[in-house]
Structures are given as C-alpha cells and as structure tokens.
Motif scaffolding. Structure first.
Motif, mmCIF file in Angstrom:
data_model
loop_
_atom_site.group_PDB
_atom_site.id
_atom_site.type_symbol
_atom_site.label_atom_id
_atom_site.label_comp_id
_atom_site.label_asym_id
_atom_site.label_seq_id
_atom_site.Cartn_x
_atom_site.Cartn_y
_atom_site.Cartn_z
ATOM 1 N N LYS A 42 7.758 19.830 -28.308
ATOM 2 C CA LYS A 42 6.898 19.361 -27.212
ATOM 3 C C LYS A 42 6.346 20.540 -26.414
ATOM 4 O O LYS A 42 5.153 20.582 -26.091
ATOM 5 C CB LYS A 42 7.680 18.424 -26.287
ATOM 6 C CG LYS A 42 7.989 17.071 -26.898
ATOM 7 C CD LYS A 42 8.770 16.199 -25.926
ATOM 8 C CE LYS A 42 9.068 14.827 -26.525
ATOM 9 N NZ LYS A 42 9.833 13.970 -25.590
ATOM 10 N N ILE A 43 7.211 21.482 -26.094
ATOM 11 C CA ILE A 43 6.769 22.652 -25.324
ATOM 12 C C ILE A 43 5.716 23.426 -26.105
ATOM 13 O O ILE A 43 4.672 23.814 -25.563
ATOM 14 C CB ILE A 43 7.967 23.566 -24.985
ATOM 15 C CG1 ILE A 43 8.956 22.833 -24.077
ATOM 16 C CG2 ILE A 43 7.483 24.849 -24.306
ATOM 17 C CD1 ILE A 43 10.292 23.537 -23.928
ATOM 18 N N ILE B 254 -0.416 15.560 -31.182
ATOM 19 C CA ILE B 254 -1.299 14.689 -30.399
ATOM 20 C C ILE B 254 -0.479 13.692 -29.583
ATOM 21 O O ILE B 254 -0.796 13.410 -28.421
ATOM 22 C CB ILE B 254 -2.294 13.962 -31.327
ATOM 23 C CG1 ILE B 254 -3.274 14.973 -31.935
ATOM 24 C CG2 ILE B 254 -3.063 12.890 -30.562
ATOM 25 C CD1 ILE B 254 -4.201 14.387 -32.974
ATOM 26 N N ARG B 255 0.583 13.160 -30.176
ATOM 27 C CA ARG B 255 1.426 12.214 -29.429
ATOM 28 C C ARG B 255 2.063 12.897 -28.223
ATOM 29 O O ARG B 255 2.071 12.347 -27.110
ATOM 30 C CB ARG B 255 2.515 11.638 -30.333
ATOM 31 C CG ARG B 255 3.459 10.687 -29.597
ATOM 32 C CD ARG B 255 4.291 9.890 -30.567
ATOM 33 N NE ARG B 255 5.294 10.671 -31.242
ATOM 34 C CZ ARG B 255 6.550 10.835 -30.796
ATOM 35 N NH1 ARG B 255 6.913 10.280 -29.655
ATOM 36 N NH2 ARG B 255 7.418 11.532 -31.479
ATOM 37 N N LYS C 181 -1.217 6.077 -22.909
ATOM 38 C CA LYS C 181 -0.036 5.482 -23.523
ATOM 39 C C LYS C 181 -0.339 4.804 -24.852
ATOM 40 O O LYS C 181 0.436 4.896 -25.808
ATOM 41 C CB LYS C 181 0.610 4.477 -22.561
ATOM 42 C CG LYS C 181 1.534 5.108 -21.538
ATOM 43 C CD LYS C 181 2.758 5.709 -22.205
ATOM 44 C CE LYS C 181 3.731 6.255 -21.172
ATOM 45 N NZ LYS C 181 4.884 6.917 -21.821
ATOM 46 N N GLU C 182 -1.450 4.084 -24.919
ATOM 47 C CA GLU C 182 -1.765 3.365 -26.152
ATOM 48 C C GLU C 182 -1.983 4.336 -27.303
ATOM 49 O O GLU C 182 -1.538 4.103 -28.428
ATOM 50 C CB GLU C 182 -3.007 2.485 -25.952
ATOM 51 C CG GLU C 182 -2.756 1.257 -25.099
ATOM 52 C CD GLU C 182 -1.627 0.392 -25.643
ATOM 53 O OE1 GLU C 182 -1.604 0.128 -26.864
ATOM 54 O OE2 GLU C 182 -0.758 -0.003 -24.847
ATOM 55 N N GLU C 183 -2.690 5.442 -27.013
ATOM 56 C CA GLU C 183 -2.906 6.450 -28.043
ATOM 57 C C GLU C 183 -1.575 7.036 -28.507
ATOM 58 O O GLU C 183 -1.342 7.229 -29.704
ATOM 59 C CB GLU C 183 -3.806 7.570 -27.515
ATOM 60 C CG GLU C 183 -5.254 7.161 -27.312
ATOM 61 C CD GLU C 183 -5.500 6.616 -25.916
ATOM 62 O OE1 GLU C 183 -4.512 6.214 -25.261
ATOM 63 O OE2 GLU C 183 -6.668 6.576 -25.499
ATOM 64 N N PHE D 97 0.065 6.930 -32.405
ATOM 65 C CA PHE D 97 0.451 8.111 -33.174
ATOM 66 C C PHE D 97 1.952 8.138 -33.445
ATOM 67 O O PHE D 97 2.393 8.696 -34.446
ATOM 68 C CB PHE D 97 -0.006 9.383 -32.454
ATOM 69 C CG PHE D 97 -1.461 9.683 -32.660
ATOM 70 C CD1 PHE D 97 -1.901 10.268 -33.832
ATOM 71 C CD2 PHE D 97 -2.398 9.352 -31.700
ATOM 72 C CE1 PHE D 97 -3.246 10.534 -34.045
ATOM 73 C CE2 PHE D 97 -3.745 9.614 -31.895
ATOM 74 C CZ PHE D 97 -4.166 10.202 -33.071
ATOM 75 N N LYS D 98 2.733 7.514 -32.570
ATOM 76 C CA LYS D 98 4.173 7.444 -32.822
ATOM 77 C C LYS D 98 4.463 6.557 -34.026
ATOM 78 O O LYS D 98 5.276 6.905 -34.894
ATOM 79 C CB LYS D 98 4.904 6.910 -31.588
ATOM 80 C CG LYS D 98 6.418 6.896 -31.759
ATOM 81 C CD LYS D 98 7.125 6.477 -30.479
ATOM 82 C CE LYS D 98 8.637 6.533 -30.660
ATOM 83 N NZ LYS D 98 9.351 6.180 -29.412
#
Length: 406
Positions: free
Chosen positions: A169-170, A321-322, A337-339, A343-344
């Motif tokens: 994430k970082i 991207i997520r 959030k929907e995006e 992607f998740k």
C-alpha cells in the motif's frame, strides 16, 4: 453607500444598471449625467435637468451606454466586471473590488482556476491537503512497522502477510504521487522480497495441508503432506534469514528517512498532484496490461509462463489501483469506494490464479524429493494445471476494460 451589484460591460459598451438602483434613484425615463468621480477612479451617474449631447438615458432593459472615451480611459472592455452602488442621489460605477473568494480579503490575491484566493487561504488550503496525505501515510507506516516487528517476534503467518500488504500500500501511494526513486522505496522493495519468500510458503503449506485433509485418495494425501513438509523446511530457512535481515532494512535509519520525507519532502509531491489525471493514467495502464495479456494469450497457451507473467502484471496494477482508490476515498472524502470494491473482486480472481501458478512451480521444484509413485505425482500436477486452466477460462477481461473506460 449601498452594497455593490456587479455587472459586466457588454460588446457594445453597455452596462445594466441594477433595477434596485434604478428604482431607488428613479433613473428610468430620465435625463442622466455621467461624469468622472472626483476622488477616485470610476464614474458618477445622476439625474440631470440639462439637455444636449452629453445627456444619457437608459434603454428599456436598463442599460447605459458608456462613452468610448470613458471606457478607454478606465480600461473597461467587453466582459469587464463593474461594481454598481449608489450614494445618496447618484449611482457609482467602479472596477469590481477583487476579493478572496473564501475570506473576502483584498490582500495578496492569486488566481486559481479563474477564482481569486488570497495567499493566506491558499496556504491554509495547501496545508490541509498536505496534512491529510501525511496523516494517511503515517497510519500505513505505523501499521507496517508494527507488523514487521510482530513478524519477527511472533513469527506468525498473519503478521508476515499484513507487513507485505501494508508495504504494498505504501509503495502504491508513493508511486501515485511520483515517488519512484527514493531510499524509502528501496528499503520497502527489499523488505517486500524477503517477506514474500516466507509468505508464499505459508500460503502453500496451508493450502496443501487442506488438500491433504480433503483428498479422497490416500496416495494423493501422502503426496500433499510430503510437499507441505518439504516447503515447511524451506520456510524455516527463509524465516531465519528474515529475522537476520529485516531489522537491518526496516531500522532506525528507515524511520528517520520516513520522518524527513513526511515533514520536508511530501508537500512537494502532493501539492502539484493532478489527482484525476494521475488516476486516469493508472487506469489506462490497467487497460494496456489487459490488452497485452489478450495479445500474448492469443498466440500462446494460456498456461505458458509468458502468458501467466503478463496476467500477473494485470494483477499488480489492479492491486495498486484498489489501494489508490481507498486512499483517495479517505484523503479527499470522495466516493472511490465502488471502484475499490470492483478492483478487489477482480483482484481476488487473479490472486487465485497467481497462487496456483506459484504452487505448480513449487510442486515441480520439490517433486523429485517426494517418496511416491510417479503416477500419483503426475495426477496431482495435472489436477493443478486443469484447475489453473479453468480459473483462467472464467476470467472476463473485456468487461474489465469496459469498466475502466466508463
């Protein structure tokens, strides 16, 4: 003096006198005198009893034609905004007083997307932006450091997993804000590789122990258990290396680098950032990675190494991207959030495929050490390949391209 009404000079040099002022001063259907203000830049409009060429009148729409010599002298061209007020028995026409759109100050104004903002408000807004990014990243770094510590002290699977996740994430957020070559990134990359060697084997061991439990054939169960045991031995070696090396990578120097970056450097990356444009760049890269995979898979078997590697690239960019969407949702209070959810779910499919690819590689690496008949080993290998092919077949990448282009 009354509050100001703002009107614009039209292409004919006319200015609408607001109805409130026309009514208050009874300017309609009257002879009017237009003359320069004596004490400041602007014009004075009043009712007059005089006759002649200098006398003005309002048209039926309340418009006053400003003579060309006055317009030239005052630099009142088409589109110029004029403040119209009245004082006792006359109207006052002056350049619009430019003020900050936020606080109303007239000092140190800066044009931002055709809006005027004073330097104080601009500075305060910039600090809020930097603080939000700083706070979000600090939360990730704090969690990352804690999970790195736990992965060494407790040696549990979840801490290793979470250390990798937070490190990813970082790195994704840093890449998003254009931090690609930096000592912090080098440390995170090095740590990620070492954590990965342990994590990949943890996943393999758990999966193959489960498969052994669920196997209906005793011979296959034995193959799964032997494979799990072989990988577990290697996992211990990687854990020892991790315990020796990780403290040298994620150490006090790393924390100092982070603190310096957070306090001194971060602002120079986030303030010029064009968030929507940068997000679109990542989404375009996602589409390009899918198109590359579709091209390669049309020329080779879908389970070939090159094909699977291009598919893995799709997975990597979808993860980034997520993480980015989740970050932007928090930092800017925007609805990403929907995006992130899409992607998740997509990433989960790709993760299962990548896991199977890794398991097959480890399976082939240790198959010669398994004490079992070749037909049982071959049967399990084929079952894994069939499972991999089935998962790839279920992918709908065209739908993902369409989603990203919406």
């Amino acid at each position: 003096m009354s509050g100001a009404f703002t009107r614009q000079i039209d292409k004919m040099g006319r200015l609408v006198i607001p109805k409130e002022i026309r009514d208050q001063l009874e300017l309609s259907n009257q002879n009017l005198m237009l003359e320069p203000l004596s004490h400041k830049k602007g014009l004075k409009l009043s009712v007059t009893d005089e006759e002649g060429d200098s006398v003005k009148t309002l048209d039926s729409y309340g418009r006053l034609l400003i003579p060309a010599d006055y317009r030239n002298e005052l630099d009142w061209n088409q589109g110029k905004k004029i403040d119209v007020t009245f004082d006792h028995d006359y109207a006052v026409l002056q350049d619009q007083v430019q003020v900050c759109e936020i606080c109303g100050s007239t000092d140190s104004l800066v044009s931002v997307k055709k809006k005027l903002v004073c330097e104080d408000c601009l500075g305060a807004g910039n600090e809020q932006v930097v603080d939000r990014w700083r706070e979000y990243l600090q939360g990730l770094v704090d969690s990352y450091l804690e999970y790195c510590r736990l992965s060494l002290e407790q040696e549990d699977e979840e801490s290793v997993h979470q250390a990798r996740v937070h490190g990813r994430k970082i790195r994704a957020i840093l890449e998003f804000i254009h931090v690609t070559t930096h000592p912090l990134v080098d440390c995170l990359n090095d740590a990620h590789k070492r954590l990965g060697k342990v994590r990949e084997r943890d996943v393999f061991i758990t999966e193959f122990e489960d498969r052994a439990e669920q196997s209906s054939k005793e011979q296959h169960e034995e193959v799964y258990r032997q494979l799990s045991d072989q990988v577990a031995k290697k996992r211990l070696k990687h854990q020892k290396k991790l315990k020796n090396k990780l403290p040298e990578i994620i150490d006090g120097a790393f924390v100092e680098q982070w603190e310096y970056f957070k306090d001194k450097e971060l602002r120079y990356f986030v303030l010029p950032l064009q968030v929507n444009e940068r997000t679109r760049e990542f989404e375009n890269s996602f589409v390009e990675s899918i198109e590359k995979y579709l091209e390669v898979s049309s020329q080779q078997e879908r389970t070939d190494e090159e094909t699977l590697n291009t598919l893995h690239s799709v997975r990597i960019i979808s993860k980034k991207i997520r993480y980015i969407h989740n970050a932007l949702h928090t930092i800017y209070d925007s609805d990403y959030k929907e995006e992130a959810k899409y992607f998740k779910s997509f990433q989960r499919q790709l993760g299962e495929i990548n896991d199977l690819k890794d398991w097959i590689e480890l399976f082939n690496k240790y198959r010669d050490d398994i004490d079992s008949k070749k037909k049982h080993i071959k049967a399990i290998n084929q079952a894994l390949l069939d499972e991999l092919s089935s998962l790839i077949e279920e992918l709908n990448l065209q739908e993902s391209i369409q989603y990203s282009r919406q």
